[in-house]
Design an enzyme around this catalytic site. Structure first.
Site, PDB file in Angstrom:
ATOM      1  N   TYR A 108     -57.421  84.762  47.372  1.00 53.68           N
ATOM      2  CA  TYR A 108     -56.802  86.054  47.072  1.00 53.68           C
ATOM      3  C   TYR A 108     -55.548  85.896  46.219  1.00 53.68           C
ATOM      4  CZ  TYR A 108     -54.785  90.609  47.310  1.00 53.68           C
ATOM      5  OH  TYR A 108     -54.255  91.829  46.939  1.00 53.68           O
ATOM      6  N   TRP A 110     -53.283  87.794  42.485  1.00 51.00           N
ATOM      7  CA  TRP A 110     -53.346  88.610  41.278  1.00 51.00           C
ATOM      8  C   TRP A 110     -53.599  87.810  40.002  1.00 51.00           C
ATOM      9  CZ3 TRP A 110     -50.931  93.679  39.687  1.00 51.00           C
ATOM     10  CH2 TRP A 110     -51.248  94.669  40.612  1.00 51.00           C
TER      11      TRP A 110
HETATM   12  N1  MGD Z   1     -44.703  91.373  53.895  1.00 50.45           N
HETATM   13  C1  MGD Z   1     -45.480  91.798  52.897  1.00 50.45           C
HETATM   14  N2  MGD Z   1     -46.376  90.946  52.347  1.00 50.45           N
HETATM   15  C2  MGD Z   1     -47.167  91.358  51.334  1.00 50.45           C
HETATM   16  C3  MGD Z   1     -47.067  92.676  50.822  1.00 50.45           C
HETATM   17  C4  MGD Z   1     -46.115  93.554  51.413  1.00 50.45           C
HETATM   18  O1  MGD Z   1     -45.987  94.719  51.024  1.00 50.45           O
HETATM   19  N3  MGD Z   1     -45.337  93.078  52.442  1.00 50.45           N
HETATM   20  N4  MGD Z   1     -47.876  93.059  49.789  1.00 50.45           N
HETATM   21  C5  MGD Z   1     -49.167  92.379  49.679  1.00 50.45           C
HETATM   22  C6  MGD Z   1     -49.856  92.713  48.435  1.00 50.45           C
HETATM   23  S1  MGD Z   1     -50.202  94.383  48.227  1.00 50.45           S
HETATM   24  C7  MGD Z   1     -50.275  91.790  47.541  1.00 50.45           C
HETATM   25  S2  MGD Z   1     -51.248  92.300  46.224  1.00 50.45           S
HETATM   26  C8  MGD Z   1     -49.983  90.357  47.720  1.00 50.45           C
HETATM   27  C9  MGD Z   1     -49.685  89.634  46.399  1.00 50.45           C
HETATM   28  O2  MGD Z   1     -49.859  88.277  46.561  1.00 50.45           O
HETATM   29  P1  MGD Z   1     -50.296  87.303  45.367  1.00 50.45           P
HETATM   30  O3  MGD Z   1     -51.226  88.004  44.433  1.00 50.45           O
HETATM   31  O4  MGD Z   1     -50.737  86.025  45.970  1.00 50.45           O
HETATM   32  O5  MGD Z   1     -48.924  87.116  44.626  1.00 50.45           O
HETATM   33  P2  MGD Z   1     -48.587  86.515  43.193  1.00 50.45           P
HETATM   34  O6  MGD Z   1     -47.187  86.056  43.285  1.00 50.45           O
HETATM   35  O7  MGD Z   1     -48.904  87.517  42.130  1.00 50.45           O
HETATM   36  O8  MGD Z   1     -49.552  85.258  43.094  1.00 50.45           O
HETATM   37  C10 MGD Z   1     -50.284  84.942  41.981  1.00 50.45           C
HETATM   38  C11 MGD Z   1     -50.173  83.447  41.742  1.00 50.45           C
HETATM   39  O9  MGD Z   1     -51.041  83.113  40.672  1.00 50.45           O
HETATM   40  C12 MGD Z   1     -50.370  82.203  39.792  1.00 50.45           C
HETATM   41  N5  MGD Z   1     -50.985  82.382  38.476  1.00 50.45           N
HETATM   42  C13 MGD Z   1     -50.688  83.298  37.522  1.00 50.45           C
HETATM   43  N6  MGD Z   1     -51.480  83.131  36.447  1.00 50.45           N
HETATM   44  C14 MGD Z   1     -52.329  82.122  36.741  1.00 50.45           C
HETATM   45  C15 MGD Z   1     -53.406  81.495  36.027  1.00 50.45           C
HETATM   46  O10 MGD Z   1     -53.754  81.862  34.919  1.00 50.45           O
HETATM   47  N7  MGD Z   1     -54.054  80.470  36.653  1.00 50.45           N
HETATM   48  C16 MGD Z   1     -53.706  80.032  37.903  1.00 50.45           C
HETATM   49  N8  MGD Z   1     -54.412  79.044  38.435  1.00 50.45           N
HETATM   50  N9  MGD Z   1     -52.678  80.602  38.578  1.00 50.45           N
HETATM   51  C17 MGD Z   1     -52.017  81.635  38.018  1.00 50.45           C
HETATM   52  C18 MGD Z   1     -48.924  82.592  39.858  1.00 50.45           C
HETATM   53  O11 MGD Z   1     -48.084  81.510  39.486  1.00 50.45           O
HETATM   54  C19 MGD Z   1     -48.778  83.001  41.330  1.00 50.45           C
HETATM   55  O12 MGD Z   1     -48.360  81.932  42.123  1.00 50.45           O
HETATM   56  O13 MGD Z   1     -48.873  90.204  48.610  1.00 50.45           O
HETATM   57  C20 MGD Z   1     -49.098  90.859  49.847  1.00 50.45           C
HETATM   58  N10 MGD Z   1     -48.063  90.475  50.801  1.00 50.45           N
HETATM   59  N1  MGD Z   2     -42.403  95.963  40.331  1.00 52.98           N
HETATM   60  C1  MGD Z   2     -43.493  95.768  41.085  1.00 52.98           C
HETATM   61  N2  MGD Z   2     -44.375  96.770  41.254  1.00 52.98           N
HETATM   62  C2  MGD Z   2     -45.476  96.587  42.036  1.00 52.98           C
HETATM   63  C3  MGD Z   2     -45.753  95.327  42.638  1.00 52.98           C
HETATM   64  C4  MGD Z   2     -44.789  94.288  42.454  1.00 52.98           C
HETATM   65  O1  MGD Z   2     -44.946  93.172  42.976  1.00 52.98           O
HETATM   66  N3  MGD Z   2     -43.693  94.542  41.680  1.00 52.98           N
HETATM   67  N4  MGD Z   2     -46.900  95.143  43.361  1.00 52.98           N
HETATM   68  C5  MGD Z   2     -48.016  96.053  43.114  1.00 52.98           C
HETATM   69  C6  MGD Z   2     -49.008  95.982  44.186  1.00 52.98           C
HETATM   70  S1  MGD Z   2     -50.012  94.623  44.259  1.00 52.98           S
HETATM   71  C7  MGD Z   2     -49.212  96.957  45.077  1.00 52.98           C
HETATM   72  S2  MGD Z   2     -50.472  96.851  46.218  1.00 52.98           S
HETATM   73  C8  MGD Z   2     -48.386  98.177  45.083  1.00 52.98           C
HETATM   74  C9  MGD Z   2     -47.973  98.551  46.500  1.00 52.98           C
HETATM   75  O2  MGD Z   2     -47.529  99.852  46.540  1.00 52.98           O
HETATM   76  P1  MGD Z   2     -46.849 100.389  47.868  1.00 52.98           P
HETATM   77  O3  MGD Z   2     -47.554  99.869  49.046  1.00 52.98           O
HETATM   78  O4  MGD Z   2     -46.725 101.864  47.750  1.00 52.98           O
HETATM   79  O5  MGD Z   2     -45.414  99.698  47.687  1.00 52.98           O
HETATM   80  P2  MGD Z   2     -44.237  99.320  48.688  1.00 52.98           P
HETATM   81  O6  MGD Z   2     -43.082  99.039  47.799  1.00 52.98           O
HETATM   82  O7  MGD Z   2     -44.662  98.270  49.630  1.00 52.98           O
HETATM   83  O8  MGD Z   2     -43.988 100.636  49.520  1.00 52.98           O
HETATM   84  C10 MGD Z   2     -43.578 101.861  48.895  1.00 52.98           C
HETATM   85  C11 MGD Z   2     -42.481 102.501  49.713  1.00 52.98           C
HETATM   86  O9  MGD Z   2     -42.985 102.883  50.988  1.00 52.98           O
HETATM   87  C12 MGD Z   2     -41.872 103.000  51.857  1.00 52.98           C
HETATM   88  N5  MGD Z   2     -42.315 102.799  53.231  1.00 52.98           N
HETATM   89  C13 MGD Z   2     -42.522 101.633  53.871  1.00 52.98           C
HETATM   90  N6  MGD Z   2     -42.947 101.840  55.135  1.00 52.98           N
HETATM   91  C14 MGD Z   2     -43.015 103.184  55.290  1.00 52.98           C
HETATM   92  C15 MGD Z   2     -43.396 104.036  56.372  1.00 52.98           C
HETATM   93  O10 MGD Z   2     -43.779 103.597  57.459  1.00 52.98           O
HETATM   94  N7  MGD Z   2     -43.352 105.378  56.158  1.00 52.98           N
HETATM   95  C16 MGD Z   2     -42.953 105.920  54.979  1.00 52.98           C
HETATM   96  N8  MGD Z   2     -42.967 107.247  54.847  1.00 52.98           N
HETATM   97  N9  MGD Z   2     -42.574 105.135  53.941  1.00 52.98           N
HETATM   98  C17 MGD Z   2     -42.618 103.795  54.097  1.00 52.98           C
HETATM   99  C18 MGD Z   2     -40.901 101.926  51.424  1.00 52.98           C
HETATM  100  O11 MGD Z   2     -39.575 102.446  51.460  1.00 52.98           O
HETATM  101  C19 MGD Z   2     -41.359 101.541  50.033  1.00 52.98           C
HETATM  102  O12 MGD Z   2     -40.346 101.614  49.045  1.00 52.98           O
HETATM  103  O13 MGD Z   2     -47.217  97.963  44.309  1.00 52.98           O
HETATM  104  C20 MGD Z   2     -47.532  97.499  42.997  1.00 52.98           C
HETATM  105  N10 MGD Z   2     -46.343  97.600  42.177  1.00 52.98           N
HETATM  106 MO    MO Z   3     -51.261  94.666  46.171  1.00 52.88          MO
END
Ligand code: MGD
Ligand code: MGD
Ligand code: MO
Length: 753
Positions: A108, A110
């Site tokens: 898993y 991005w």
């Molecule tokens: N506590 C908490 N944890 C969360 C979340 C949260 O809201 N709270 N959000 C979750 C969500 S929604 C997501 S999507 C995940 C994100 O989690 P990840 O998608 O695992 O996060 P990234 O840091 O984007 O990891 C991508 C990795 O791919 C590597 N990479 C980039 N390009 C390439 C390439 O071309 N080749 C190879 N081999 N590697 C590459 C980058 O260096 C990086 O280390 O985190 C989740 N974890």
């Molecule tokens: N710049 C930037 N943008 C991103 C990403 C990133 O890594 N960097 N990651 C992308 C990815 S993979 C994803 S999946 C999306 C995730 O998108 P979201 O899941 O919507 O993003 P979060 O920032 O985790 O949460 C949005 C807001 O929800 C509020 N929140 C948290 N818990 C609660 C709750 O229990 N109740 C209410 N009402 N509000 C709450 C928090 O204050 C937070 O700012 O973001 C995407 N956008």
């Molecule tokens: Mo995500």
């Protein structure tokens, strides 16, 4: 010499400016009125000291197949041929000795925005074509909703961004109630990148049209100032109770749309009995809700009155379902919108993710084709696990678990293969994962950078970044198809993931199955032609490949008609039923009831999360940790860049908390603190903030996991909140990640580690 190349990252399309062979600047795409500042950090990301330079093997593993992966181990650099032999040999050995299901290849993450070189797609193609591997189902973003929503509305498409579009909203909506807000920080990013960043413009149009905004969130920062929104502070993870309180107030005044409920919904009566208290003796009144969510009852009733008879859009951030019992707020929002009778009307109903990511609600042809890399078929697809059950998988081979009505067993994993993701960033309860991570015999990682995941691997292969290869980019929510031109030569000894897998597949006898006889150039044409055919079917004519490649981009024109979710269903529910068992919106679901899960009963209910401010453990850990997306980077990518460092306080990740909570602990801005609970402890810097609700502690995700020692319960020094987040499924039904349900305590830390 100055050269310019079209390029794309998840944070936007850009022109890579190259001087004397060096990528010096990312200039925003001409069409993008609102480019992300993260673009500015892109050259630093590429030329970072943290790049993996050569293939490397962990010394302990090389010498004696040692499995104690501590993140502090010595690595030995080897040459490419040796590395490829070693990796191909390990994969073949594990397949022969333990069968395909001993290989975990869900990987898993991005990766990069280019769809062909997308590492996670390539690793799965490679493993599938070699006999298969255990995969991960769903995602961390909205994995809970993905498996849950089909039972209730017959599809999970709305959580992918297919919601009533902004044109419809601007034209018809009067009131937007945003749970989790509409934070612009999150719309910098789209999976697969975007040609334009449009959330701010859409919100400004909505504001100019006179739409009123209510933002319900633990922080005011989720409401951009220009919206002039009413901020309703709420305790984290209690939105279901708030919505029940609103629903009860509607019911009390007969403000619910009985005709809509009768015609379009299944199972209103049992839910009504629960809401009124007839079923369990507890009326889910505004007063009842106030005790749970902290929003005054009078305010809850006022919001119910405001919603009554008005064209409203209830939009929920994805974060609400990334929490324990995350099914409930989504189910309850659908139920509330049904009570209001607005579903299927222009600008009305419910939606998810308007403020979660770029592209949600952007007017776009529903059938238009975005570039996609086909994965092939996984011969052992049935062995896949829900994405966030990875630690349990490693800990508990043969163990049984429930998932969406099925009883399943965890396979026995011997080899982990990860390319394009950072589980030591993204998974919950990292210290526990680190212990489980010692069980497999072999861990192989492709990385661009020495992340914590790379440091916890046995074999690390250096991968190129998008700037070092040709690709095709575009997101399913975006209207642009972007050509990505190789701008610089590969750095150090990095190779493309595709080239690496091709060599490995050749060694293991499945090269043609993996490549299908195509090289990079042929694949780019193939993927482009598929979008060309797909778009021709909706009357959109894309230029021939070479014309597009030369120009650098293609824009799929916006549709003529507004998209309104469930418009056809509303117009004629018999002719256009939903794909639910009843064909209608299931406020009570017989199928879910049939699963017999007490953690996801027959209709939306207030189910207290394992950790929240009302839980018994809040006596010891009285702050609710909200770990949201970082505004200054994409997840963990570029945690070392200047942009990311600039957001720190005295070099530490800030933890924002209400000034009263800070004062009670004697904390001032910038104080070094230990944030801790029973799962671990991390270092951070206190940041008192009046825009944070009392009882909440807010930290961004993305800091690179940095254990202070090789022990089993190390202090984490960089500020990764996933050390503290619990690792458990949202429910037995969806098994999504519960990252946002964590209680912690914060104390001043005298000495810096
Ligand atoms: N506590 C908490 N944890 C969360 C979340 C949260 O809201 N709270 N959000 C979750 C969500 S929604 C997501 S999507 C995940 C994100 O989690 P990840 O998608 O695992 O996060 P990234 O840091 O984007 O990891 C991508 C990795 O791919 C590597 N990479 C980039 N390009 C390439 C390439 O071309 N080749 C190879 N081999 N590697 C590459 C980058 O260096 C990086 O280390 O985190 C989740 N974890
Ligand atoms: N710049 C930037 N943008 C991103 C990403 C990133 O890594 N960097 N990651 C992308 C990815 S993979 C994803 S999946 C999306 C995730 O998108 P979201 O899941 O919507 O993003 P979060 O920032 O985790 O949460 C949005 C807001 O929800 C509020 N929140 C948290 N818990 C609660 C709750 O229990 N109740 C209410 N009402 N509000 C709450 C928090 O204050 C937070 O700012 O973001 C995407 N956008
Ligand atoms: Mo995500």
């Amino acid at each position: 010499m100055i050269q310019r190349f079209p390029q794309l990252a998840h944070w936007g399309a850009f022109t890579a400016v190259v001087e004397e062979g060096r990528f010096v600047r990312a200039e925003p795409f001409a069409r993008d009125a609102c480019p992300s500042p993260i673009l500015g950090a892109t050259p630093e990301l590429v030329y970072s000291e943290a790049r993996v330079r050569r293939p490397a093997v962990r010394e302990g593993w090389l010498r004696r197949r040692d499995r104690t992966r501590t993140g502090h181990d010595r690595f030995v650099e080897i040459d490419w041929d040796q590395a490829l032999d070693l990796v191909a040999g390990e994969v073949a050995r594990v397949r022969a000795e333990h069968r395909h299901e001993a290989i975990f290849g869900g990987s898993y993450g991005w990766s990069s925005a280019g769809r062909f070189h997308h590492a996670r797609s390539q690793v799965r193609r490679f493993l599938y074509s070699g006999g298969g591997a255990v995969d991960q189902l769903g995602n961390y973003s909205w994995g809970c909703a993905q498996f849950f929503l089909p039972h209730v509305i017959g599809t999970f498409a709305p959580v992918t961004g297919r919601v009533t579009d902004w044109n419809s909203i601007v034209g018809h909506t009067k009131l937007i109630v945003a749970f989790g807000g509409l934070p612009l920080k999150n719309a910098q990013v789209a999976s697969g990148g975007s040609g334009e960043h449009t959330l701010e413009a859409s919100l400004r149009r909505a504001k100019a049209a006179g739409i009123e905004f209510v933002v319900i969130s633990p922080t005011r920062a989720d409401a951009p100032a220009f919206l002039d929104a009413q901020w309703i502070p709420i305790r984290p993870n209690t939105d279901t109770a708030l919505m029940l309180g609103i629903a009860h107030a509607l019911l009390a005044h007969n403000g619910h749309d009985r005709a809509f409920l009768d015609r379009y919904c299944e199972g209103w009566a049992p839910f009504e009995a629960y809401l009124s208290g007839a079923a369990d003796g507890v009326a889910k009144s505004a007063q009842w809700a106030e005790h749970i969510c902290g929003v005054p009852a009078a305010q809850i009733r006022a919001l119910a009155r405001r919603l009554q008879g008005v064209r409203s859009m209830l939009t929920l951030a994805w974060s609400l379902q990334r929490a324990h019992r995350g099914e409930q707020p989504y189910w309850m929002a659908i139920t509330l919108a049904a009570m209001l009778g607005t579903i299927g009307l222009p600008g009305g109903g419910f939606a998810f993710g308007h403020g979660s990511i770029q592209g949600v609600g952007v007017p776009r042809h529903l059938q238009s084709a975005a570039p996609e890399m086909p994965l092939g078929r996984n011969p052992i697809g049935h062995r896949s696990i829900p994405v966030a059950r990875v630690t349990e998988l490693l800990e508990n081979p043969g163990g049984e678990y429930d998932f969406n009505g099925e009883r399943k067993t965890f396979p026995d994993i011997r080899l982990v293969y990860w390319a394009g993701g950072n589980p030591f960033h993204h998974h919950q309860d990292l210290n526990r994962m680190r212990r489980a991570w010692q069980r497999p015999q072999t861990v192989i990682v492709h990385e661009t950078h020495w992340t914590a995941t790379a440091k916890h691997a046995d074999i690390v292969l250096p991968a190129t970044t998008a700037l070092e290869r040709n690709d095709i980019g575009g997101a399913s929510r975006d209207r642009y198809i972007i050509a990505m031109h190789r701008a610089i030569a590969p750095l150090h000894q990095a190779r493309d993931d595709f080239a690496i897998f091709r060599e490995l597949a050749a060694r293991n006898g499945h090269e043609t199955a993996y490549t299908e006889g195509r090289d990079e150039a042929a694949w780019l044409r193939f993927i482009y032609e598929r979008t060309r055919e797909g778009n021709a079917a909706i009357g959109v004519e894309q230029p021939p490949f070479d014309v597009w490649w030369e120009r650098g981009w293609f824009e799929v024109p916006p549709p003529q008609r507004d998209f309104v979710l469930f418009e056809a269903f509303r117009a004629d529910p018999r002719a256009n039923p939903l794909s639910t068992p009843s064909g209608r919106i299931e406020i009570t679901s017989a199928r879910i009831a049939g699963f017999g899960y007490d953690d996801c009963p027959a209709h939306p209910s207030w189910l207290a999360p394992v950790e929240w401010l009302g839980a018994p453990v809040a006596q010891r850990y009285p702050l609710h940790l909200v770990s949201c997306q970082p505004g200054d980077k994409l997840h963990s990518q570029g945690d070392f860049t200047g942009l990311s460092r600039a957001k720190r306080l005295h070099g530490r990740e800030p933890v924002r908390l209400n000034p009263a909570d800070a004062a009670a602990r004697g904390l001032a801005a910038g104080d070094l603190v230990r944030v801790y609970n029973a799962r671990g402890a991390i270092l951070a810097a206190a940041l008192p903030d009046p825009e944070v609700v009392a009882g909440a502690a807010i930290m961004a995700t993305g800091a690179w996991y940095d254990p202070a020692d090789a022990g089993s319960d190390p202090l984490e020094r960089r500020g990764n909140p996933n050390v503290l987040a619990p690792d458990l499924g949202t429910s037995r039904l969806a098994q999504g990640p519960s990252a946002l349900s964590a209680l912690v305590e914060i104390e001043r830390c005298a000495v810096s580690a």
